[in-house]
Motif scaffolding. Structure first.
Motif, PDB file in Angstrom:
ATOM      1  N   ILE A 180      36.787 -15.808 -53.910  1.00  0.00           N
ATOM      2  CA  ILE A 180      36.169 -16.473 -52.761  1.00  0.00           C
ATOM      3  C   ILE A 180      36.206 -17.980 -52.956  1.00  0.00           C
ATOM      4  O   ILE A 180      36.543 -18.737 -52.032  1.00  0.00           O
ATOM      5  N   TYR A 181      35.870 -18.430 -54.165  1.00  0.00           N
ATOM      6  CA  TYR A 181      35.906 -19.867 -54.472  1.00  0.00           C
ATOM      7  C   TYR A 181      37.309 -20.426 -54.235  1.00  0.00           C
ATOM      8  O   TYR A 181      37.492 -21.451 -53.569  1.00  0.00           O
ATOM      9  N   ALA A 182      38.318 -19.732 -54.780  1.00  0.00           N
ATOM     10  CA  ALA A 182      39.705 -20.191 -54.640  1.00  0.00           C
ATOM     11  C   ALA A 182      40.128 -20.217 -53.171  1.00  0.00           C
ATOM     12  O   ALA A 182      40.836 -21.137 -52.736  1.00  0.00           O
ATOM     13  N   SER A 183      39.688 -19.225 -52.400  1.00  0.00           N
ATOM     14  CA  SER A 183      40.082 -19.126 -50.994  1.00  0.00           C
ATOM     15  C   SER A 183      39.453 -20.238 -50.159  1.00  0.00           C
ATOM     16  O   SER A 183      40.089 -20.785 -49.252  1.00  0.00           O
ATOM     17  N   PHE A 184      38.198 -20.580 -50.448  1.00  0.00           N
ATOM     18  CA  PHE A 184      37.543 -21.680 -49.723  1.00  0.00           C
ATOM     19  C   PHE A 184      38.212 -23.008 -50.047  1.00  0.00           C
ATOM     20  O   PHE A 184      38.384 -23.856 -49.156  1.00  0.00           O
TER      21      PHE A 184
ATOM     22  N   PHE B 192      28.341 -19.996 -44.455  1.00  0.00           N
ATOM     23  CA  PHE B 192      29.174 -19.317 -45.452  1.00  0.00           C
ATOM     24  C   PHE B 192      29.792 -18.050 -44.869  1.00  0.00           C
ATOM     25  O   PHE B 192      30.993 -17.796 -45.022  1.00  0.00           O
ATOM     26  N   LYS B 193      28.976 -17.233 -44.190  1.00  0.00           N
ATOM     27  CA  LYS B 193      29.481 -15.986 -43.608  1.00  0.00           C
ATOM     28  C   LYS B 193      30.574 -16.251 -42.582  1.00  0.00           C
ATOM     29  O   LYS B 193      31.570 -15.525 -42.519  1.00  0.00           O
ATOM     30  N   ALA B 194      30.357 -17.282 -41.762  1.00  0.00           N
ATOM     31  CA  ALA B 194      31.343 -17.598 -40.727  1.00  0.00           C
ATOM     32  C   ALA B 194      32.668 -18.033 -41.356  1.00  0.00           C
ATOM     33  O   ALA B 194      33.748 -17.610 -40.922  1.00  0.00           O
ATOM     34  N   LEU B 195      32.592 -18.858 -42.389  1.00  0.00           N
ATOM     35  CA  LEU B 195      33.807 -19.324 -43.058  1.00  0.00           C
ATOM     36  C   LEU B 195      34.485 -18.185 -43.812  1.00  0.00           C
ATOM     37  O   LEU B 195      35.716 -18.081 -43.829  1.00  0.00           O
TER      38      LEU B 195
ATOM     39  N   GLN C  33      29.924 -27.279 -55.406  1.00  0.00           N
ATOM     40  CA  GLN C  33      29.230 -28.474 -54.931  1.00  0.00           C
ATOM     41  C   GLN C  33      28.363 -28.193 -53.705  1.00  0.00           C
ATOM     42  O   GLN C  33      27.599 -29.060 -53.268  1.00  0.00           O
ATOM     43  N   GLU C  34      28.487 -26.993 -53.154  1.00  0.00           N
ATOM     44  CA  GLU C  34      27.727 -26.633 -51.954  1.00  0.00           C
ATOM     45  C   GLU C  34      26.491 -25.799 -52.266  1.00  0.00           C
ATOM     46  O   GLU C  34      25.752 -25.421 -51.353  1.00  0.00           O
ATOM     47  N   LYS C  35      26.255 -25.530 -53.556  1.00  0.00           N
ATOM     48  CA  LYS C  35      25.083 -24.743 -53.923  1.00  0.00           C
ATOM     49  C   LYS C  35      23.810 -25.451 -53.466  1.00  0.00           C
ATOM     50  O   LYS C  35      23.633 -26.636 -53.696  1.00  0.00           O
ATOM     51  N   GLY C  36      22.937 -24.699 -52.837  1.00  0.00           N
ATOM     52  CA  GLY C  36      21.690 -25.261 -52.352  1.00  0.00           C
ATOM     53  C   GLY C  36      21.840 -26.040 -51.060  1.00  0.00           C
ATOM     54  O   GLY C  36      20.845 -26.530 -50.516  1.00  0.00           O
ATOM     55  N   LYS C  37      23.074 -26.133 -50.542  1.00  0.00           N
ATOM     56  CA  LYS C  37      23.309 -26.925 -49.331  1.00  0.00           C
ATOM     57  C   LYS C  37      23.918 -26.095 -48.203  1.00  0.00           C
ATOM     58  O   LYS C  37      23.443 -26.157 -47.063  1.00  0.00           O
TER      59      LYS C  37
ATOM     60  N   LEU D 122      17.751 -20.294 -47.399  1.00  0.00           N
ATOM     61  CA  LEU D 122      18.824 -19.369 -47.039  1.00  0.00           C
ATOM     62  C   LEU D 122      20.189 -19.970 -47.347  1.00  0.00           C
ATOM     63  O   LEU D 122      21.166 -19.700 -46.647  1.00  0.00           O
ATOM     64  N   SER D 123      20.252 -20.759 -48.416  1.00  0.00           N
ATOM     65  CA  SER D 123      21.555 -21.248 -48.860  1.00  0.00           C
ATOM     66  C   SER D 123      22.354 -20.061 -49.395  1.00  0.00           C
ATOM     67  O   SER D 123      21.791 -19.065 -49.858  1.00  0.00           O
ATOM     68  N   PHE D 124      23.673 -20.165 -49.313  1.00  0.00           N
ATOM     69  CA  PHE D 124      24.521 -19.013 -49.639  1.00  0.00           C
ATOM     70  C   PHE D 124      24.323 -18.536 -51.068  1.00  0.00           C
ATOM     71  O   PHE D 124      24.352 -17.326 -51.340  1.00  0.00           O
ATOM     72  N   ASP D 125      24.115 -19.468 -52.001  1.00  0.00           N
ATOM     73  CA  ASP D 125      23.981 -19.060 -53.397  1.00  0.00           C
ATOM     74  C   ASP D 125      22.661 -18.333 -53.655  1.00  0.00           C
ATOM     75  O   ASP D 125      22.587 -17.462 -54.528  1.00  0.00           O
ATOM     76  N   THR D 126      21.618 -18.677 -52.894  1.00  0.00           N
ATOM     77  CA  THR D 126      20.348 -17.957 -53.015  1.00  0.00           C
ATOM     78  C   THR D 126      20.510 -16.521 -52.535  1.00  0.00           C
ATOM     79  O   THR D 126      20.031 -15.578 -53.180  1.00  0.00           O
TER      80      THR D 126
END
Length: 215
Positions: free
Chosen positions: A121-125, A145-148, A135-139, A32-36
């Protein structure tokens, strides 16, 4: 019986966030990683795959193997779809959808897309949290992710885009109206502009799995 559970294995999952399914007494690891999850949304939109192929690919995305047991697949994706629909607020089953003046239900408008808005989204994070999502893919877990994402402040690029899409132009005039409409057009979502469209995709996906289970 299958249910989404919290992992007790602190080495593989130190946050304790959901990453397992229990089915008939056996625990199955679930990605359930965000990218999946975002890849799953992309798969639902992809017209190059048949409905049956989407089921197989989606199952492999989340579980790492192809489904053999149709009943397991039905139960799994019922739980996953309910989990992905879940919001921190406004989940009451008794809530009625909004309606127009004639009483016709009006679908909720979708103001963002995890895929089309990926760069924003990438720029905002990076801007707010200093997090490089590449760098957070799979992690990074989907819950995190939803909370952030929900916590992005009004100054971030993504929040500004949402504000543009949500802006009521009814009382604007002249150049202000022109600028607002141009901005709305520039940042308009390409497709699936309502939550109703997403619900229809989930329903079609689940119907395919149920048809397989009954065959």
């Amino acid at each position: 019986m299958l249910s989404l559970t919290r992992s007790e294995d602190r080495k593989s999952n130190p946050t304790g966030l959901n990453n397992e399914f229990d089915y008939q007494g056996k625990a199955y690891k679930l990605d359930l990683s965000f990218d999946t999850v975002i890849s799953f949304y992309q798969l639902l939109d992809d017209e190059h795959f048949t409905a049956e192929e989407k089921v197989s690919v989606a199952f492999e995305m989340f579980f790492g193997f192809k489904p053999q047991d149709a009943d397991f697949a039905v139960s799994a994706f019922e739980q996953i779809s309910n989990y992905l629909r879940e919001q921190p607020y406004g989940n009451d089953d008794d809530d009625e959808p909004s309606s127009d003046m004639q009483g016709t239900p009006t679908p909720a408008i979708k103001y963002y897309s995890y895929t089309q808005d990926a760069q924003a989204i990438y720029a905002s994070f990076r801007e707010q949290y200093g997090i490089n999502l590449l760098q957070e893919k799979g992690k990074m877990h989907w819950d995190e992710f939803k909370a952030l994402f929900a916590g992005l402040n009004d100054k971030t690029y993504m929040s500004r885009i949402i504000q543009i899409r949500m802006r009521d132009t009814g009382e604007l005039k002249g150049q202000e109206l022109t600028d607002a409409l141009n901005a709305k057009q520039y940042y308009e979502l390409n497709e699936n502009k309502t939550e109703e469209a997403r619900e229809q995709q989930f329903t079609g996906f689940m119907n395919t799995i149920k048809a397989w289970a009954q065959s």
